[in-house]
Design an enzyme around this catalytic site. Structure first.
Site, PDB file in Angstrom:
ATOM      1  NE  ARG A   9     -45.463 -12.457  -4.207  1.00 18.54           N
ATOM      2  CZ  ARG A   9     -45.497 -11.553  -4.135  1.00 18.54           C
ATOM      3  NH1 ARG A   9     -46.045 -10.361  -4.622  1.00 18.54           N
ATOM      4  NH2 ARG A   9     -46.462 -11.637  -3.120  1.00 18.54           N
ATOM      5  CE1 TYR A  61       4.863  15.804   0.478  1.00 18.33           C
ATOM      6  CE2 TYR A  61       4.488  13.894  -0.887  1.00 18.33           C
ATOM      7  CZ  TYR A  61       4.813  14.417   0.103  1.00 18.33           C
ATOM      8  OH  TYR A  61       4.215  13.424   1.026  1.00 18.33           O
ATOM      9  CG  ASN A 116       2.758   7.698  -2.123  1.00 22.24           C
ATOM     10  OD1 ASN A 116       2.720   8.948  -2.109  1.00 22.24           O
ATOM     11  ND2 ASN A 116       2.116   7.641  -0.237  1.00 22.24           N
ATOM     12  CG  PHE A 156      -1.701   8.864  -2.417  1.00 22.87           C
ATOM     13  CD1 PHE A 156      -2.431   9.473  -1.872  1.00 22.87           C
ATOM     14  CD2 PHE A 156      -0.641   9.764  -2.775  1.00 22.87           C
ATOM     15  CE1 PHE A 156      -2.639  11.214  -1.435  1.00 22.87           C
ATOM     16  CE2 PHE A 156      -0.230  11.052  -2.676  1.00 22.87           C
ATOM     17  CZ  PHE A 156      -1.456  11.856  -1.823  1.00 22.87           C
ATOM     18  CE1 TYR A 204     -44.292  -8.994  -1.717  1.00 25.11           C
ATOM     19  CE2 TYR A 204     -43.113  -7.760  -0.721  1.00 25.11           C
ATOM     20  CZ  TYR A 204     -44.311  -7.702  -1.215  1.00 25.11           C
ATOM     21  OH  TYR A 204     -45.799  -6.722  -1.787  1.00 25.11           O
ATOM     22  CD  GLU A 240      -1.096  12.597   5.151  1.00 29.45           C
ATOM     23  OE1 GLU A 240      -1.323  11.467   6.074  1.00 29.45           O
ATOM     24  OE2 GLU A 240       0.000  12.433   4.238  1.00 29.45           O
ATOM     25  CG  HIS A 260       5.454   6.190   6.120  1.00 27.59           C
ATOM     26  ND1 HIS A 260       6.901   6.277   6.378  1.00 27.59           N
ATOM     27  CD2 HIS A 260       4.819   6.829   6.183  1.00 27.59           C
ATOM     28  CE1 HIS A 260       5.824   7.982   6.887  1.00 27.59           C
ATOM     29  NE2 HIS A 260       5.017   7.578   6.103  1.00 27.59           N
TER      30      HIS A 260
END
Length: 512
Positions: free
Chosen positions: A291, A64, A206, A337, A288, A421, A94
């Site tokens: 405190r 791959y 990646n 990844f 609060y 994906e 990309h």
């Protein structure tokens, strides 16, 4: 020339020791040069050699991203003659980032963490490729990266593509205060574009280094702001004439969360010797927001500690795909990844930081409310003067924005790559909004400091502790007492700068 510079700046040997957040911060802040350690060189060369042998021995096998397409196109075999072109196509296709440019200090962290990951020897890159990334880091040649475009699942594909484009003479870089075409800068240094080989494009893009760089940056600043939160809260306690009983060690020993214990101890330390704190005119219980400072601040500190461990482990990891194991004779495709650990960490930390801001704004509100002998809005002539009324509005607005930003990114997912994906972390979105929460917290704490220091002046002639008085004295050199109305955005901005330029530790050391 490089040897001379190294002597002046020092060196850090990449891949020699486990990565820690402390070491990353030291390397970046000191300006140390990166040098690939001999052990890392050997790992990188060995892995690359194994991959080359594997491909040449079995031309029929599909690996791959090495001799196949990517994502949904994983079944498309790539001819051996086109494997190199595949890498160039990958980086270009990309690189789809949009939005604001990633700050340069974060790009530097991206380079460092990517170099560390590749140096583990499970990615199959050439030594020349890693060395060029080192050259970029050492010569302050910082790729232009955009902060939108990653789903935080197949790695930070788009940001890391922009980070990697300059390796092949494409994209843009910051250099000597300008944004320039990377090809021009490569030519100035006499560097030839890297000739990418099989898998290298995938190894480069990646990974989780975009998210991780934000995490490294945010956790460091958050730690500093959490320390400021304790010290500023101490000023507020005395400004409000608060009761010290809630900080008694006995209370916290029976609910011994680490952050709670450390916060109570810090409050006792910061207020030790305060005349105001020792006065007998106290209400039995405070609101609060005063405190419960140890319980609230402490819980956020414990969250930060958990998230820091997550990011530190990630910084010492291999997060590309597939992973190569020469000793085991394996090339394995998996999902390292995927950014889910980081995505959850960002969401958790954003909530923790927002809560520090939330309780801080409540103390600001109480100090302005005309209680405990303080004038309304902390000004002598309320009505004619609005005093510090409106900074609380600003703090409330920013606190509300943080609440909106704390909607978790990690619970979202959008299917991509034609269904391949089908679950993504959205950690990159979590990272960028977590940084916005951090920046907002800084503003909220600055407004509390502005308000608390003003309130303290109305306790005179009684004094607070040496640490508090020392801090307020230094602060008054930047921001004066507000006797009448003026443009307060200037005061807020000066206070933010004060928090950035000074450290809590210096007041502890000077005035303890």
């Amino acid at each position: 020339m490089m040897i001379d510079v190294a002597v002046k700046r020092g060196e850090y040997k990449v891949g020699e020791m486990p990565v820690t957040l402390e070491r990353i911060h030291r390397v970046v802040s000191s300006g140390e040069l990166l040098v690939i350690s001999p052990a890392a060189m050997e790992r990188i060369r060995r892995c690359r050699g194994y991959l080359d042998d594997k491909i040449s021995q079995d031309e029929t096998a599909l690996f791959y991203g090495i001799n196949t397409g990517f994502g949904y196109l994983q079944q498309v075999r790539i001819d051996r003659k086109e494997i190199q072109q595949l890498q160039y196509n990958l980086l270009q296709s990309h690189a789809c980032g949009v939005g604001e440019k990633v700050p340069k200090e974060l790009v530097r962290l991206m380079l460092l963490t990517k170099i560390e990951s590749l140096s583990r020897g499970h990615s199959g890159v050439q030594l020349e490729t890693v060395q060029r990334l080192v050259d970029f880091y050492n010569h302050d040649v910082l790729p232009v990266v955009y902060n939108q475009g990653s789903l935080g699942a197949s790695g930070d594909l788009s940001p890391l593509s922009h980070l990697s484009l300059p390796l092949i003479g494409m994209g843009e870089v910051y250099f000597e205060g300008k944004i320039l075409p990377s090809a021009q800068v490569l030519e100035e240094f006499g560097w030839q574009p890297v000739t990418l080989r099989s898998k290298e494009g995938l190894s480069l893009i990646n990974g989780t280094q975009f998210m991780l760089s934000y995490g490294v940056h945010i956790t460091q600043r958050a730690g500093a702001l959490f320390r400021w939160a304790d010290l500023i809260a101490s000023i507020s306690v005395d400004g409000f004439n608060g009761n010290l009983q809630p900080f008694n060690a006995l209370i916290h020993q029976v609910r011994a969360h680490e952050g709670q214990l450390s916060t109570a101890a810090a409050m006792r330390h910061y207020l030790e010797g305060s005349e105001i704190a020792l006065s007998k005119e106290k209400q039995v219980q405070d609101p609060y927001s005063f405190r419960c400072i140890p319980q609230v601040h402490g819980a956020s500190k414990d969250t930060l500690a958990f998230v820091e461990k997550t990011f530190e482990r990630e910084a010492d990891s291999v997060t590309d795909n597939p992973n190569i194991f020469p000793d085991e004779d394996e090339i394995l495709s998996g999902g390292n990844f995927h950014g889910q650990p980081l995505a959850l960490g960002f969401d958790y930390l954003a909530i923790a930081m927002a809560e520090i801001g939330n309780i801080s704004e409540r103390r600001t509100y109480q100090l302005l409310s005309g209680q405990r002998g303080l004038p309304l809005f902390l000004v002598d002539d309320p009505g004619l003067h609005s005093g510090l009324m409106i900074p609380q509005y600003t703090a409330a607005s920013v606190v509300s924005e943080n609440k909106q930003l704390c909607t978790p990114a990690s619970v979202d997912s959008i299917v991509s790559s034609n269904g391949q994906e089908d679950h993504v972390s959205m950690g990159a979105n979590g990272a960028t909004k977590c940084l916005r929460v951090l920046d907002n917290l800084e503003k909220i704490l600055a407004i509390e400091l502005l308000t608390a220091a003003q309130a303290l002046e109305f306790r005179r002639p009684a004094k607070s502790s040496a640490i508090v008085e020392g801090l307020v004295g230094c602060y008054r050199e930047q921001v004066s007492f507000n006797a009448q109305d003026r443009v307060l955005s200037v005061d807020i901005d000066k206070t933010i700068q004060f928090l950035r330029e000074r450290k809590v530790e210096e007041f502890e050391n000077l005035f303890s």
